[in-house]
Design an enzyme around this catalytic site. Structure first.
Site, short mmCIF file in Angstrom:
data_model
loop_
_atom_site.label_atom_id
_atom_site.label_comp_id
_atom_site.label_asym_id
_atom_site.label_seq_id
_atom_site.Cartn_x
_atom_site.Cartn_y
_atom_site.Cartn_z
N ASN A 20 -17.73 12.29 3.13
CA ASN A 20 -17.26 13.46 2.41
C ASN A 20 -17.23 14.62 3.39
OD1 ASN A 20 -17.16 12.19 -0.10
ND2 ASN A 20 -19.13 13.02 -0.79
N ASP A 71 0.83 -1.21 0.00
CA ASP A 71 0.00 0.00 0.00
C ASP A 71 0.86 1.26 0.00
OD1 ASP A 71 -2.10 -1.81 0.41
OD2 ASP A 71 -3.13 -0.47 1.80
N TYR A 78 -8.08 -14.37 4.39
CA TYR A 78 -6.69 -14.10 4.77
C TYR A 78 -6.55 -13.69 6.23
CZ TYR A 78 -8.40 -9.41 3.71
OH TYR A 78 -9.15 -8.27 3.66
N GLU A 82 -3.98 0.50 -2.06
CA GLU A 82 -3.31 -0.71 -2.54
C GLU A 82 -2.75 -0.52 -3.94
OE1 GLU A 82 -7.25 -2.04 -0.47
OE2 GLU A 82 -6.65 -0.57 -2.02
#
Length: 222
Positions: free
Chosen positions: A100, A28, A87, A182
């Site tokens: 926002n 990232d 994972y 990412e």
């Protein structure tokens, strides 16, 4: 390399964080949100291509009142269940709400997302230091900046990009609010490989740090 990553975070520079071979196996982009510029957002969407998110320290998230998305959506029946994440089956997602800033227009432009992230950092700083909190006065949901709430025990419990980035911010002594994204691979349709991410770092003179390095530093110094 962890010391260089800490220094870069302190200086408001973009760094690359690779988690673990046994986890997502992803790299990232990460930068402290109070130093984020529209050029950084542009670089994230062009050179990284993943989801642009802002990770927040658990103490600040709790004081602000940011829920985990899985908790907020529990009654809909759509929320993830324990063990759903392949994972990381022992933990749930760090996703919270999407916001926002109220001074944005659509919220998706580089300028708008930069403003949202910058002001998020101001609120996290206030929450971490006992300041007045009125999150709803400046932010609305739904929005275009995904908020990530780090685990209460950080790397002692969960070892995702959210916790790794916040841990580095803690080490650097900066406001623990970090915008991440990412890195994806246009050719394979997968996450960019660790090797290619490291080559990107060398080409652009950026700092690359692995989750193993961050975790070792955490265990030795936290």
């Amino acid at each position: 390399m962890i010391e260089k990553a800490i220094e870069a975070m302190k200086n408001g520079e973009l760094i690359l964080i690779y988690d673990f071979d046994s986890r997502e196996g992803e790299t990232d982009f990460a930068i402290r949100s109070d130093a984020l510029t529209r050029e950084d957002i542009c670089r994230m969407r062009k050179d990284a291509g993943g989801l642009i998110c802002t990770a927040i320290h658990p103490k600040a998230a709790e004081k602000i009142g940011l829920p985990f998305a899985s908790d907020a959506l529990r009654e809909t029946g759509f929320a993830e269940r324990d063990g759903d994440i392949p994972y990381d089956p022992k933990n749930h997602s760090s996703f919270s709400i999407w916001v926002n800033h109220k001074d944005t227009f659509t919220g998706i432009t580089d300028n708008d997302r930069t403003l949202t992230a910058n002001r998020l950092s101001d609120h996290v700083n206030s929450a971490m230091n006992g300041g007045k909190l009125n999150f709803s006065s400046e932010f609305r949901t739904p929005g275009h900046m995904a908020l990530l709430r780090a685990n209460d025990k950080l790397l002692d419990q969960r070892r995702g990009q959210t916790e790794l980035s916040i841990a580095i911010a803690e080490f650097a002594g900066v406001t623990p609010c970090v915008t991440i994204c990412e890195m994806l691979d246009d050719n394979t349709g997968k996450a960019l490989s660790k090797k290619d991410a490291m080559e990107y770092c060398k080409k652009h003179n950026l700092v690359f740090v692995s989750g193993d390095e961050v975790l070792e530093y955490w265990n030795n110094n936290h």
